[in-house]
Design an enzyme around this catalytic site. Structure first.
Site, mmCIF file in Angstrom:
data_model
loop_
_atom_site.group_PDB
_atom_site.id
_atom_site.type_symbol
_atom_site.label_atom_id
_atom_site.label_comp_id
_atom_site.label_asym_id
_atom_site.label_seq_id
_atom_site.Cartn_x
_atom_site.Cartn_y
_atom_site.Cartn_z
ATOM 1 N N SER A 195 6.712 -12.759 44.071
ATOM 2 C CA SER A 195 5.667 -12.151 44.907
ATOM 3 C C SER A 195 4.443 -13.092 44.952
ATOM 4 O O SER A 195 3.950 -13.874 44.008
ATOM 5 C CB SER A 195 5.102 -10.747 43.917
ATOM 6 O OG SER A 195 3.843 -10.306 44.675
ATOM 7 N N TYR A 214 2.944 -4.778 37.467
ATOM 8 C CA TYR A 214 3.482 -5.546 38.452
ATOM 9 C C TYR A 214 3.332 -7.294 38.645
ATOM 10 O O TYR A 214 4.085 -7.910 38.534
ATOM 11 C CB TYR A 214 3.122 -5.053 40.091
ATOM 12 C CG TYR A 214 4.013 -5.552 41.115
ATOM 13 C CD1 TYR A 214 5.352 -5.197 41.510
ATOM 14 C CD2 TYR A 214 3.396 -6.521 41.865
ATOM 15 C CE1 TYR A 214 5.879 -5.820 42.265
ATOM 16 C CE2 TYR A 214 4.095 -7.228 42.929
ATOM 17 C CZ TYR A 214 5.334 -6.860 43.169
ATOM 18 O OH TYR A 214 6.128 -7.395 44.111
#
Ligand code: ZN
Length: 656
Positions: A540, A553
C-alpha cells in the site's frame, strides 16, 4: 446403448447437412462412443459449382470440432471424386495427403478435414458414422479379438486389421472393402481402432451404429461378466509434496512447465492399486485416437527420469527421424499411475489434463473388460510411436502460435472474488496460468466456469481452511508457481486513542498473520516450481506515506513489507523471487461506492473525476493496472529482481 433419435427433431432439419449435424450430436453426447473430439461423421451431397455444373461433395467433420457440439460450420466440404481418385494411388505421404485435402475443399473458410476423409469418401453410402466405442475396442483389443468380432457380427460388418489412420488405412479399406462387403453389410470394424456404420439416411446410419455397439456391449456382459476392479483401501492423506515433486520431474523432462491433475476417485485408486497393475497397465493407449491425446505408455510409480531414459532408448528410431525433423518429442509421461497419488494426468493446460484423464479412465474400462475376456492387448509400441510421430508432423504443418507466457504454471490469488484480486485472476488467466482464487466471499466459487480456474471459499486467517484449499489446488494442478498475497481488510478511519485491541488484532490477523502462514505453507511448493517460485505482495502507499486514522492498516502493511524483504533474503537461494507493489487510490473496488467517493471528493473540495486523479500524473489508477503489474512481476521482465517495492499510484508527492 440408447437410441436417442427423435423424429420430431429430425423432421425440422431441412437439408442433408442439417440432418448430419443433428445425428452427429446424438453420437457425440454418448461418452462411451466418442470423447473430446474423437470420432467423425460425413454425408455425401451434390451441389452446382460456379458454372452450374453438378459436383459431388463429401462433408466430413473438421478437425478441432467435437461431435457433441458440432455445427454446419464444423464440416469441411471436399470434392468427392478427387478423393476417390486419390485412393487409387499406390502411395501418398501424409503431408501430401493433408495438402490434397486442403486444396480440394469447396469453402476456403472451412476447417481442415479429418484425416479419415478419404476413408469416408470410399464407403459407398450417403451417411457414414465413425466412433471409437469402448465396447467395440474392448473386444478388438484382446488376443483373439478378430475371432470374437466375427462371432458378434457375422457378415454384418467388414473387418479391417489394424493400420495407422491416414492414407495407408484408406488404401487398405479401398482394397478390402469391395471384396468383403455384401448386401447385408451395415458397418466396418477397424481392429484396435473403432467402428463405422453407414446408411442411405442419417437415421439408418445412426441406428445401425447404436445397434452394432449394443451388440458388443451385450457380448461383453455375457462373456466378461461383472467388471469391477478390486476395492480400493481406505483413502490416505494427499501427499502434497510428492505431487509437487512429480510435477517438477515431469516438467523437467518435458522441457517446460506442466500441470498435473491427480484423480483420486475410488475407481482410479482401485486401478492404481490393482495387484496386477504392472502387467495390465504396461500396455499403451487403446486406440490411435487415444494416442493422439494421452500419448505413449503410462508411467507406473514416480521415477520420471528412468521412464524418460527408457523412452529415449526404446524409440531410437524415433530419435533419428525426429532429428531429421529438427525437433524432438519430449520424453515426459502424460499418464502416471501411482498407488499413493492416484491416476495423474500431465498436460500443458488444464484442458489437456482433463482430456488425458478422461481418456485414460475409458482406457481403464477397456483394459479391465479385455482382461476378463482372457487378456487385454493394446497397440504394439511401434504403432503407438508411429501415430504420435505422425501427429507431430501434422502439428508442424499447422501454424502454431507462441505458447502463453505462463502456460503450464499455477497461480494462487487471495482475496480473488473482486477488485484487485479478481483483476489479478484475469491477468494471470490471460497469460495462460491455471489460477486458484481464494476468498471469504462464497461468490468466488462461481466466478468462472472454466477448467483453468478453481475458486475456493476460504478464510485465509483459518489454518485448517487454508490447508484444505492447498490440497484442492494440488489435486487440480499439481503444484504452485506464483503466489499473489492480496487479501486484506481496511477498517474505517479511527485515531489511536480510540483504537480497540480487538480491531487492531483483527487487522493484523488478516493483513499480516494470515500471510505469514500462507508463505510458510507455500514455500515447500514454490521451491519445486519448474521455473522457480514468485511471490507478489500487494502492499500500500500507506507503507511509505501513512495517513492519520489508519494506524492498524498502515502498521500491518508496513510489517508485511518487512516480511516480504526477509522472505526475499531467505528464499533467494532457491530462486524464489519476492516483490511488492504499493497501489494507491484504486477506486474501482467494492470498498468505494459512489456515495463514499462523492463524500471524499467533497471533503477535498474536488469533483469526483479530479479526486480520482489526485496524483502527480493526473491519471486514474484501476484494479487492472495493479493486476497487470503484479502479473508482470511474475514474468521474465522481473527475472532478475527480488525485494523490489514498486509504486502503482500515478506518482505521489509525499512518496517522491
Ligand atoms: Zn478413428
Amino acid at each position: 446403448m440408447q437410441n436417442h433419435w427423435n423424429e420430431g427433431d429430425a423432421s425440422r432439419c431441412a437439408t442433408d447437412l442439417a440432418l448430419r449435424v443433428y445425428s452427429s450430436r446424438l453420437i457425440g453426447r454418448d461418452t462411451s462412443m466418442v470423447l473430446h473430439g474423437g470420432g467423425n461423421t460425413s454425408v455425401k451431397t451434390e451441389e452446382p459449382d460456379r458454372f452450374g455444373e453438378t459436383r459431388r461433395v463429401l462433408w466430413v467433420k473438421g478437425s478441432g470440432w467435437d461431435l457433441e457440439t458440432i455445427e454446419e460450420a464444423g464440416f469441411c466440404p471436399l470434392l468427392l471424386d478427387h478423393l476417390i481418385r486419390l485412393a487409387q494411388l499406390p502411395a501418398l505421404s501424409d503431408p501430401a495427403m493433408v495438402e490434397e485435402l486442403a486444396t480440394h475443399q469447396t469453402r476456403a473458410a472451412a476447417p481442415a478435414a479429418s484425416v479419415e476423409a478419404i476413408l469416408h469418401a470410399l464407403l459407398p453410402y450417403k451417411f457414414v458414422d465413425h466412433s471409437h466405442a469402448d465396447a467395440v475396442v474392448s473386444v478388438t483389443n484382446t488376443a483373439d479379438g478378430e475371432a470374437r468380432i466375427r462371432e458378434i457380427y457375422g457378415e454384418d460388418v467388414v473387418v479391417i486389421p489394424y493400420v495407422m489412420p491416414g492414407f495407408d488405412l484408406a488404401r487398405a479399406v479401398a482394397s478390402r472393402f469391395p471384396l468383403e462387403a455384401t448386401p447385408r453389410t451395415q458397418g466396418m470394424v477397424l481392429m484396435n481402432h473403432g467402428i463405422f456404420s453407414f446408411g442411405a439416411t442419417a437415421r439408418e446410419s445412426y441406428e445401425r451404429m447404436i445397434a452394432l455397439v449394443a451388440r458388443a456391449e451385450r457380448y461383453l456382459q455375457q462373456h466378461a461378466g461383472e467388471i469391477k476392479p478390486p476395492a480400493a483401501p481406505a483413502d490416505i492423506e494427499l501427499p502434497r509434496l510428492a505431487l509437487a515433486e512429480l510435477r517438477r520431474d515431469v516438467s523437467r523432462e518435458a522441457g517446460n512447465p506442466m500441470l498435473l491433475a491427480a484423480n483420486r476417485t475410488a475407481q482410479a485408486l482401485a486401478f492404481v492399486r490393482h495387484p496386477d497393475l504392472s502387467r495390465i497397465a504396461r500396455y499403451g493407449p487403446a486406440t490411435p485416437d487415444h494416442v493422439l491425446r494421452t500419448k505413449r505408455l503410462p508411467l507406473i510409480g514416480r521415477d520420471v527420469a528412468a521412464y524418460a531414459e527408457a523412452y529415449r532408448h526404446y524409440f531410437e528410431e524415433m530419435s533419428k527421424r525426429a532429428r531429421e525433423a529438427k525437433t524432438m518429442l519430449d520424453p515426459a509421461p502424460r499418464v502416471i499411475l501411482d498407488p499413493e497419488l492416484g491416476l495423474c494426468a500431465a498436460g500443458r493446460s488444464a484442458r489437456d489434463c482433463a482430456i488425458v484423464r478422461d481418456l485414460y479412465e475409458h482406457t481403464i474400462d477397456i483394459i479391465l473388460a479385455g482382461e476378463s475376456l482372457g487378456g487385454y492387448r493394446a497397440l504394439p509400441a511401434q504403432d503407438i510411436f508411429d501415430v504420435e510421430y505422425w501427429d507431430l508432423e501434422q502439428a508442424k504443418l499447422k501454424k502454431s502460435g507462441k505458447p502463453a507466457p505462463f502456460a503450464g504454471e499455477v497461480a494462487l490469488v487471495t482475496g480473488a472474488a473482486s477488485g484487485i484480486g479478481k483483476a489479478c485472476v484475469d491477468a494471470l488467466l490471460a497469460r495462460g496460468a491455471a489460477v486458484v482464487g481464494l476468498d471469504i466471499d462464497p461468490a468466488i466459487e462461481r466466478l468462472y466456469e472454466r477448467q483453468d480456474f478453481l475458486g475456493l471459499r476460504c478464510n485465509v486467517a483459518d489454518g485448517a481452511e487454508v490447508d484444505a484449499a492447498l490440497d484442492r489446488m494440488l489435486e487440480a494442478y499439481g503444484g504452485l508457481d506464483m503466489l499473489i498475497l492480496n487479501a486484506g481488510v481496511f477498517p474505517g478511519g479511527r485515531r489511536i486513542e480510540e483504537l480497540a485491541d480487538a480491531e487492531w488484532r483483527k487487522v493484523m490477523a488478516v493483513n499480516l498473520d494470515a500471510n505469514l502462514a500462507l508463505l510458510r505453507e507455500c514455500q515447500p511448493l514454490l521451491r519445486l516450481a519448474p521455473r522457480y517460485g514468485r511471490v507478489v505482495f500487494i502492499g500500500s502507499k500507506n507503507v511509505p506515506a501513512p495517513g492519520p486514522g489508519a494506524a492498524a492498516y498502515s502498521a500491518s502493511k508496513a510489517a508485511l513489507t518487512q516480511l516480504m524483504r526477509v522472505a526475499a533474503l531467505e528464499w533467494g537461494g532457491e530462486g524464489i523471487r519476492v516483490n511488492a507493489l504499493h497501489p494507491d487510490a484504486v477506486f474501482d473496488t467494492g470498498l468505494w461506492t459512489g456515495e463514499v467517493l462523492a463524500a471524499r471528493a467533497a471533503h477535498y473540495g474536488l469533483s469526483v473525476e479530479d479526486y480520482k486523479r489526485k496524483n502527480v500524473l493526473k491519471t486514474e489508477v484501476t484494479s487492472r493496472d495493479v493486476a497487470e503489474l503484479a502479473a508482470e512481476m511474475c514474468g521474465p521482465l522481473f527475472a532478475k529482481t527480488t525485494a523490489a517495492q514498486v509504486p502503482v499510484d500515478g506518482g505521489n508527492d509525499r512518496v517522491i
